[in-house]
Structure formats: C-alpha cells, structure tokens
Design an enzyme around this catalytic site. Structure first.
Site, PDB file in Angstrom:
ATOM      1  N   ASP A  74      -2.267 -11.658   4.385  1.00 15.95           N
ATOM      2  CA  ASP A  74      -2.585 -10.751   3.277  1.00 15.95           C
ATOM      3  C   ASP A  74      -4.098 -10.800   3.086  1.00 15.95           C
ATOM      4  OD1 ASP A  74      -2.225  -9.071   0.967  1.00 15.95           O
ATOM      5  OD2 ASP A  74      -2.412 -10.821  -0.315  1.00 15.95           O
ATOM      6  N   TYR A 122      -8.321  -5.148  -0.194  1.00 12.76           N
ATOM      7  CA  TYR A 122      -7.994  -4.137   0.819  1.00 12.76           C
ATOM      8  C   TYR A 122      -7.748  -2.764   0.161  1.00 12.76           C
ATOM      9  CZ  TYR A 122      -7.094  -7.400   4.776  1.00 12.76           C
ATOM     10  OH  TYR A 122      -7.200  -8.308   5.803  1.00 12.76           O
ATOM     11  N   GLY A 123      -7.359  -2.806  -1.085  1.00 11.47           N
ATOM     12  CA  GLY A 123      -6.850  -1.595  -1.755  1.00 11.47           C
ATOM     13  C   GLY A 123      -7.783  -0.407  -1.801  1.00 11.47           C
ATOM     14  N   THR A 174      -0.837  -2.774   1.438  1.00 13.19           N
ATOM     15  CA  THR A 174      -1.914  -1.901   1.921  1.00 13.19           C
ATOM     16  C   THR A 174      -1.980  -1.940   3.452  1.00 13.19           C
ATOM     17  OG1 THR A 174      -3.081  -2.541  -0.096  1.00 13.19           O
ATOM     18  CG2 THR A 174      -4.341  -1.327   1.544  1.00 13.19           C
ATOM     19  N   CYS A 190       2.724  -3.754  -4.010  1.00 13.50           N
ATOM     20  CA  CYS A 190       1.596  -4.607  -3.605  1.00 13.50           C
ATOM     21  C   CYS A 190       2.052  -6.033  -3.858  1.00 13.50           C
ATOM     22  CB  CYS A 190       0.361  -4.272  -4.448  1.00 13.50           C
ATOM     23  SG  CYS A 190      -0.953  -5.518  -4.377  1.00 13.50           S
ATOM     24  N   THR A 191       1.764  -6.905  -2.917  1.00 11.66           N
ATOM     25  CA  THR A 191       2.330  -8.256  -3.010  1.00 11.66           C
ATOM     26  C   THR A 191       1.664  -9.125  -4.083  1.00 11.66           C
ATOM     27  OG1 THR A 191       0.884  -8.912  -1.178  1.00 11.66           O
ATOM     28  CG2 THR A 191       3.136  -8.249  -0.630  1.00 11.66           C
ATOM     29  N   HIS A 192       0.582  -8.637  -4.674  1.00 15.92           N
ATOM     30  CA  HIS A 192       0.007  -9.365  -5.812  1.00 15.92           C
ATOM     31  C   HIS A 192       0.828  -9.125  -7.090  1.00 15.92           C
ATOM     32  CE1 HIS A 192      -3.619  -9.747  -3.328  1.00 15.92           C
ATOM     33  NE2 HIS A 192      -4.127 -10.559  -4.229  1.00 15.92           N
TER      34      HIS A 192
HETATM   35  N1  DGL Z   1      -1.710  -7.720  -1.685  1.00 15.59           N
HETATM   36  C1  DGL Z   1      -2.159  -6.549  -1.054  1.00 15.59           C
HETATM   37  C2  DGL Z   1      -1.171  -5.437  -1.076  1.00 15.59           C
HETATM   38  O1  DGL Z   1      -0.001  -5.748  -1.035  1.00 15.59           O
HETATM   39  C3  DGL Z   1      -3.608  -6.183  -1.111  1.00 15.59           C
HETATM   40  C4  DGL Z   1      -4.273  -5.991  -2.414  1.00 15.59           C
HETATM   41  C5  DGL Z   1      -5.743  -5.750  -2.162  1.00 15.59           C
HETATM   42  O2  DGL Z   1      -6.332  -6.500  -1.394  1.00 15.59           O
HETATM   43  O3  DGL Z   1      -6.285  -4.789  -2.720  1.00 15.59           O
HETATM   44  O4  DGL Z   1      -1.472  -4.291  -1.103  1.00 15.59           O
END
Ligand code: DGL
Length: 258
Positions: A10, A42-43, A75, A183-185
């Site tokens: 991630d 990454y978003g 993402t 999103c995994t966060h």
């Molecule tokens: N945890 C990520 C996702 O699932 C990325 C979040 C990020 O880096 O913006 O999209």
C-alpha cells in the site's frame, strides 16, 4: 503447501487493515508488507505515477521471494492491476474483484462507494459493479482528505470528525445503508462513520472480502502454509515515526518495521 510469504503493498498504513484480516483468516501465513511511504499519498497522483510506484512495489516484493502479491490499496488496484497482471507472472490480487464478488453473492442493488479522488475518477469500482451485477445503483463519493488524516494518526481527532461529517452527506440524505470502504485507510474511520450516519449501516471492509478470497485461492492451489516459523515484517520506502503506533492500533500482533 507453500511456505513462502504473501507480499502485500500500500502507499502507507492503510494496507495494514487488509493484513489484519488476512492474519485472522490465515494465521499461519508469513507476510512481507511494503508501505510506499516515500510516495504517499497515492490518491492524488496520475495513473502513470500509480503504475510506476506499483511496479516498483511488486519488483521489491518479488525480491523477498513472495508466493503472491496482494494490492492492499484501492488506488493502485483501480489504476494499475491490469498492467501489473500483464507484466508479471506472479499471482496478483487487488481489493475490487473479491469485494464485487461478495456484493454479487449478497444480491445488493444499491451501494455507496467512498474512496480516494484517483479511485473515484478511474470509475473502477463503478464499472466492476455494473459489469457484474444487473441494475445495481452506485453512489460514489471521493474523500480526498481521509487517507492523509489517517496516515498522520489524526483520524479520531476534530479534523477526522469534520471530514466524515462532510463526506457522509450524500449517504445520510438518502439513507444508503451499504457502503464500500474503497480505500484501505478507511476502516480506521468505521466508528466515526457509524456515529455520523446514526442508522444501521454495513460498512464493507475490503480486508474481509480479500481474506476470504485469498483463503479460497490458496486452498484451491494447495499453496497454504501450514507450518509457520517466520514473523511478519514491514518495509517502508521512507522511515515514518508514526507507522509503529498506527500499526499497533490496527494489528493485534507486533510487526517488525524496517
Ligand atoms: N490506502 C490507499 C487506497 O486504498 C491509498 C490512499 C492514498 O495513498 O491516497 O486507496
């Protein structure tokens, strides 16, 4: 049986929510986690950048002799999985396919999706849902601030609460009671989202759908690990002091961080 570790990546701490569920379902599996903290978030990056980061992450994990890769990032799944599958021989699983499978089995017909800006713009969730489930209605909402607030350990503070209040408006108004945490966060916000919505809502944690899928997959390929010796290890592309504390909150075991 295959004792090699599962590689997970991630942009930061978010993928730990996937790792937590994988360990619940597959406690014997060895894990190598890669947090690409140097390139977080990454978003808001372009598709080309996401493909490049993801490609480097896969190469790095392959060096660790992993048996497969889990893209624990919405993402990267939404924008890079097709390219990665073409470029690498190793099995690669993202978070979208297992989750769409779950929703299809449940026969849900109206679903909310929250995710990063890049993921929502890519329409990857919407297309995957609509291509697999007839007449499904999808309500999307990009939540640009959420991953960053969580990554910095501020999810439960005032900023997190304010952001959730704002981003939940379209769901609250229409009483949407099934929402994919795309999103995994976002599982970090589960409690706040439930409090804000005030009605009974199912928040679909992709960690659970991915872990179910993985269990089935490893079983089918006869590639589970039944005798475990190693420990979980996380590599970061840039050292981040916050990582350890957040990992403690998400995981119920210690992970070595390098
Ligand atoms: N945890 C990520 C996702 O699932 C990325 C979040 C990020 O880096 O913006 O999209």
């Amino acid at each position: 049986m295959d004792k090699r570790p599962i590689g997970i990546f991630d942009s930061g701490v978010g993928g730990l929510t996937i790792l937590a569920e994988i360990k619940k379902q597959l406690p014997n599996e060895n894990i190598v986690y890669l947090g690409d903290t140097a390139n977080f978030p990454y978003g808001d990056k372009s598709k080309d950048e996401i493909i490049n980061f993801s490609r480097n992450n896969v190469k790095r994990l392959i060096k660790e002799n992993v048996k497969m890769i889990v893209i624990a990032c919405g993402t990267a799944t939404s924008q890079a999985i097709d390219t990665l599958k073409k470029e690498f021989d190793i099995p690669i699983i993202g978070i979208i396919e297992p989750t769409v499978k779950y929703i299809k089995e449940k026969k849900y017909k109206k679903i909310g999706v929250i995710a990063t800006e890049g993921t929502i713009k890519s329409k990857a969730w919407e297309s995957a849902l609509k291509n697999n489930i007839n007449d499904i209605q999808v309500i999307n909402k990009a939540c640009p601030m959420l991953a960053t607030i969580a990554e910095e350990g501020r999810a439960m503070g005032e900023e997190g609460k304010r952001a959730i209040k704002e981003y939940m408006k379209p769901f609250k108004q229409n009483k949407i009671d099934k929402i994919i945490l795309g999103c995994t966060h976002y599982p970090i916000y589960e409690k706040l989202i439930k409090e804000e919505l005030e009605y009974d809502v199912e928040l679909i944690n992709t960690g659970i759908t991915v872990a179910n899928y993985l269990k089935f997959y490893l079983n089918e390929k006869n590639a589970q690990n039944t005798s475990r010796k190693d420990k979980e290890i996380a590599y970061l592309t840039k050292p981040e002091p916050y990582f350890k504390n957040i990992a403690k909150n998400i995981l119920d075991f210690d992970i070595k961080i390098k």
